[in-house]
Design a protein around this motif. Structure first.
Motif, PDB file in Angstrom:
ATOM      1  N   VAL A 308      10.211 -15.366  -7.692  1.00 17.93           N
ATOM      2  CA  VAL A 308       9.621 -13.679  -7.115  1.00 17.93           C
ATOM      3  C   VAL A 308      10.769 -12.783  -7.642  1.00 17.93           C
ATOM      4  N   LYS A 309      12.047 -13.253  -7.816  1.00 18.98           N
ATOM      5  CA  LYS A 309      12.909 -11.678  -8.472  1.00 18.98           C
ATOM      6  C   LYS A 309      11.982 -11.220  -9.329  1.00 18.98           C
ATOM      7  N   GLN A 310      11.731 -12.383 -10.456  1.00 18.38           N
ATOM      8  CA  GLN A 310      10.557 -11.212 -11.832  1.00 18.38           C
ATOM      9  C   GLN A 310       9.519 -10.939 -11.172  1.00 18.38           C
ATOM     10  N   LEU A 311       9.036 -11.068  -9.092  1.00 18.56           N
ATOM     11  CA  LEU A 311       7.835  -9.954 -10.011  1.00 18.56           C
ATOM     12  C   LEU A 311       7.879  -8.883  -9.722  1.00 18.56           C
ATOM     13  N   THR A 312       7.279  -7.449 -10.065  1.00 15.95           N
ATOM     14  CA  THR A 312       7.292  -6.530 -10.087  1.00 15.95           C
ATOM     15  C   THR A 312       6.438  -5.330  -8.923  1.00 15.95           C
ATOM     16  N   VAL A 313       7.184  -5.069  -8.701  1.00 18.61           N
ATOM     17  CA  VAL A 313       6.507  -4.172  -7.286  1.00 18.61           C
ATOM     18  C   VAL A 313       6.789  -2.401  -7.284  1.00 18.61           C
ATOM     19  N   GLY A 314       5.214  -2.101  -7.945  1.00 16.80           N
ATOM     20  CA  GLY A 314       5.468   0.031  -7.578  1.00 16.80           C
ATOM     21  C   GLY A 314       4.047  -0.047  -7.959  1.00 16.80           C
ATOM     22  N   ASN A 315       3.703   1.361  -8.712  1.00  8.87           N
ATOM     23  CA  ASN A 315       2.820   2.197  -8.530  1.00  8.87           C
ATOM     24  C   ASN A 315       1.681   0.859  -8.783  1.00  8.87           C
ATOM     25  N   PRO A 316       0.887   0.904  -8.214  1.00 10.91           N
ATOM     26  CA  PRO A 316      -0.739  -0.311  -8.093  1.00 10.91           C
ATOM     27  C   PRO A 316      -1.137  -0.055  -9.081  1.00 10.91           C
ATOM     28  N   MET A 317      -1.829   1.786  -9.730  1.00 12.55           N
ATOM     29  CA  MET A 317      -2.456   1.769 -10.853  1.00 12.55           C
ATOM     30  C   MET A 317      -1.929   1.486 -11.805  1.00 12.55           C
ATOM     31  N   GLU A 318      -0.603   0.834 -11.785  1.00 12.23           N
ATOM     32  CA  GLU A 318      -0.022   0.517 -13.286  1.00 12.23           C
ATOM     33  C   GLU A 318       0.130  -0.962 -13.300  1.00 12.23           C
ATOM     34  N   ASN A 319      -0.599  -1.838 -11.898  1.00 12.77           N
ATOM     35  CA  ASN A 319      -0.819  -2.968 -12.729  1.00 12.77           C
ATOM     36  C   ASN A 319       0.442  -3.645 -12.202  1.00 12.77           C
ATOM     37  N   PRO A 320       1.157  -3.612 -11.256  1.00 16.58           N
ATOM     38  CA  PRO A 320       2.220  -4.271 -11.457  1.00 16.58           C
ATOM     39  C   PRO A 320       2.170  -5.399 -10.169  1.00 16.58           C
ATOM     40  N   ASN A 321       2.858  -6.900 -10.281  1.00 14.89           N
ATOM     41  CA  ASN A 321       1.865  -8.121  -9.361  1.00 14.89           C
ATOM     42  C   ASN A 321       1.641  -7.350  -7.765  1.00 14.89           C
ATOM     43  N   MET A 322       2.846  -6.994  -7.549  1.00 16.83           N
ATOM     44  CA  MET A 322       2.571  -6.885  -6.056  1.00 16.83           C
ATOM     45  C   MET A 322       2.660  -5.374  -6.341  1.00 16.83           C
ATOM     46  N   GLY A 323       1.646  -4.406  -5.062  1.00 12.69           N
ATOM     47  CA  GLY A 323       1.535  -3.129  -4.087  1.00 12.69           C
ATOM     48  C   GLY A 323       1.927  -2.985  -2.972  1.00 12.69           C
ATOM     49  N   PRO A 324       1.990  -1.731  -2.410  1.00 11.82           N
ATOM     50  CA  PRO A 324       2.380  -2.161  -0.900  1.00 11.82           C
ATOM     51  C   PRO A 324       1.401  -2.861   0.160  1.00 11.82           C
ATOM     52  N   SER A 325       1.744  -2.431   1.270  1.00  9.37           N
ATOM     53  CA  SER A 325       0.976  -3.250   3.158  1.00  9.37           C
ATOM     54  C   SER A 325       0.323  -1.806   2.448  1.00  9.37           C
ATOM     55  N   VAL A 326      -0.721  -2.573   3.432  1.00  7.99           N
ATOM     56  CA  VAL A 326      -2.141  -1.412   4.400  1.00  7.99           C
ATOM     57  C   VAL A 326      -1.802   0.025   4.801  1.00  7.99           C
ATOM     58  N   THR A 327      -0.599  -0.469   5.616  1.00  6.28           N
ATOM     59  CA  THR A 327      -0.484  -0.352   7.216  1.00  6.28           C
ATOM     60  C   THR A 327       0.481  -0.332   7.649  1.00  6.28           C
ATOM     61  N   ALA A 328       1.519   1.550   8.092  1.00 10.14           N
ATOM     62  CA  ALA A 328       2.702   1.240   8.111  1.00 10.14           C
ATOM     63  C   ALA A 328       2.931   0.093   9.439  1.00 10.14           C
ATOM     64  N   GLN A 329       2.305   0.495  10.444  1.00  4.54           N
ATOM     65  CA  GLN A 329       2.538  -1.071  11.505  1.00  4.54           C
ATOM     66  C   GLN A 329       2.468  -2.255  11.165  1.00  4.54           C
ATOM     67  N   GLY A 330       1.728  -2.408   9.981  1.00  3.27           N
ATOM     68  CA  GLY A 330       2.200  -3.373   9.875  1.00  3.27           C
ATOM     69  C   GLY A 330       3.277  -4.413   8.420  1.00  3.27           C
ATOM     70  N   LEU A 331       3.407  -2.639   7.928  1.00  2.71           N
ATOM     71  CA  LEU A 331       5.030  -3.050   7.758  1.00  2.71           C
ATOM     72  C   LEU A 331       6.633  -3.269   8.321  1.00  2.71           C
ATOM     73  N   ASP A 332       5.644  -2.598   9.374  1.00  4.10           N
ATOM     74  CA  ASP A 332       7.267  -3.071   9.886  1.00  4.10           C
ATOM     75  C   ASP A 332       6.992  -3.913  11.277  1.00  4.10           C
ATOM     76  N   ARG A 333       6.281  -4.400  10.841  1.00  2.00           N
ATOM     77  CA  ARG A 333       6.155  -6.182  12.035  1.00  2.00           C
ATOM     78  C   ARG A 333       6.760  -6.781  10.686  1.00  2.00           C
ATOM     79  N   VAL A 334       6.454  -7.183   9.791  1.00  2.00           N
ATOM     80  CA  VAL A 334       6.625  -7.675   8.437  1.00  2.00           C
ATOM     81  C   VAL A 334       8.763  -7.778   8.911  1.00  2.00           C
TER      82      VAL A 334
END
Length: 481
Positions: A308-334
């Motif tokens: 999991v520490k090797q997973l990349t997070v970033g601009n989803p157009m650049e094909n990282p392993n993971m992009g953002p959550s869809v909504t701010a409310q969902g993120l707050d709940r997480v």
């Protein structure tokens, strides 16, 4: 990414319709508004219902093969737009570009599968008790149907609902989620381009508690197909009660990922990382809760954390392993679930906060997170997270894993890792879920069937059973005397 704003209109009765008020649509990676859609009125919802009802009369009488050909023309009109829709999905939903390509391709496959089923819609003929008589069971369309789509797959869910609905002779009103309506409006443009008769597909935007509820409560509506949360499904059931409208509900769940003492630990580790963090954990059948045997727990947790520490997070157009959550409310709940679980005594192995750096200052970002030392009564083990958080619970036996899984009032899916075939057969018989993945990572084949047990839903999607869900039965006693 460019954030040029564009306004879209709804598609009702073959016309493009606007409203006085608008809903803003944000890019989840930046938080910037990039588009707006109409916040439709109840009168506009009524116009969509009337249009669908009017179109139904001729559409359902077309031979099924003709309806299938319309779907194939829709597929052909979509094909050149793969890049356009993929980039729109990234901008609107936040999934990575590769995931967006996959969603587009799945959409074509859903529509094509439905079109090809046109010659395989079946009824029955049974022997009659009387001479010169036949007893038929015909499968006939419900009529006007409503497709309520979740935000995690804004295009694929449309294809998943529209294809079966149309090939079986129904008309459909698509109501996308408020967070991801633009993809649906772009799909409507292709509907018009493909020459689908007006009213067969209408696309309308607005809030679920106003426009959505109005569509669901209408006596014109004969079937409601929802992909969404358990809470949304419960609200739908209450709304359709007066008219006894049929429902097909594909709802949430909390999939256990059971790792027993004879499992292939390395394969299980690879599978759980894919099955948890796909689409930023926003898949209803994602691995939501690891139940790992105590003899493997330490090694399993260590290897999961390393990966999991090797997973990349970033601009989803650049094909990282993971992009953002869809909504701010969902993120707050997480984040709330994570912090509550840590406060309850769990150990944060990695993640647990917004990533550092200027590019993550805005938008709905969260690090891939692993929690160990979780007990089955902690928040991360109880609540559907629908985000990039993996709680790990140590178990002492297979029986304990079954008990933890089955005590829940939902039952969408479950993962089982073992090489003991007696255990596998026992689990298939006893696990109270709609799908069991045995030594397998997350997947969903179009010819399969996606459904839930208990509060995870009624009805389902995909395959021949998904198509049959858009047909009701009519008995015919044909006397030839």
């Amino acid at each position: 990414m460019s954030e040029t704003q564009q306004h879209y209109q709804c598609y009702i009765d073959g016309e493009w319709i606007d409203s006085a008020t608008k809903l803003s649509v944000e890019n989840p990676a930046t938080g910037a508004v990039f588009a707006s859609v109409p916040d439709c009125t109840l009168e506009q919802a009524d116009a969509a219902l009337a249009s669908s009802q009017q179109a139904l009369q001729s559409w359902k009488l077309l031979p099924a093969i003709e309806r299938g050909r319309h779907l194939l023309r829709l597929v052909e009109a979509l094909k050149p737009k793969r890049e356009h829709f993929a980039r729109l999905l990234v901008q609107e939903q936040g999934k990575t570009l590769n995931e967006a390509y996959g969603e587009f391709d799945d959409t074509l496959n859903y529509l094509t599968y439905s079109a090809e089923a046109a010659r395989r819609l079946e009824g029955n003929i049974f022997p009659s008790d009387s001479p010169n008589e036949q007893l038929w069971i015909q499968k006939v369309p419900f009529g006007v149907t409503i497709g309520l789509c979740a935000f995690n797959y804004p295009l694929a869910l449309i294809g998943r609902k529209v294809g079966p609905a149309l090939v079986t002779g129904n008309t459909m009103i698509i109501k996308p989620h408020e967070a991801t309506p633009v993809t649906a409006m772009e799909f409507a443009k292709v509907v018009e381009e493909a020459g689908i008769p007006k009213g067969v597909i209408n696309v309308i935007s607005g809030s679920g508690i106003t426009v959505g509820e109005h569509l669901v409560k209408s006596p014109i509506t004969q079937l409601v197909s929802l992909t969404g949360s358990i809470r949304a499904g419960q609200a739908i059931c209450r709304s359709v009660a007066e008219n006894v409208t049929a429902v097909s509900l594909e709802l949430g769940g909390k999939a256990s990922f059971i790792v027993l003492d004879d499992a292939d630990i390395d394969k299980a580790v690879d599978a759980v990382v894919i099955s948890r963090y796909a689409n930023c954990g926003q898949v209803c059948i994602c691995a939501e809760l690891v139940l790992v045997h105590e003899s493997l727990a330490e090694e399993f947790t260590r290897k999961v954390v390393e990966k999991v520490k090797q997973l990349t997070v970033g601009n989803p157009m650049e094909n990282p392993n993971m992009g953002p959550s869809v909504t701010a409310q969902g993120l707050d709940r997480v984040d709330s679930i994570v912090q509550e679980t840590i406060n309850a005594g769990a150990t944060l192995e990695c993640g647990g906060q917004r990533p550092e750096g200027e590019e993550f200052a805005k938008g709905n970002w969260y690090q891939p997170t692993v929690l160990s030392g979780v007990s089955a009564d902690m928040p991360a083990a109880q609540e559907e997270i629908f985000g990039p958080v993996l709680p790990i619970v140590t178990i002492s036996s297979y029986e304990e894993a079954v008990e933890i899984t089955n005590r829940r009032n939902d039952g969408l899916s479950c993962y089982l890792w073992t090489n003991n075939y007696r255990t596998i057969m026992d689990a298939i018989a006893r696990l109270e879920v709609g799908t069991v993945f045995v030594n397998k990572q997350i997947v969903g084949y179009i010819q399969g069937y996606h459904s839930g047990h208990k509060r995870s839903g009624i009805g389902g999607e995909d395959g021949i059973y998904g198509i049959e869900g858009y047909l009701q039965k009519r008995a015919v006693y044909l006397n030839c005397n």
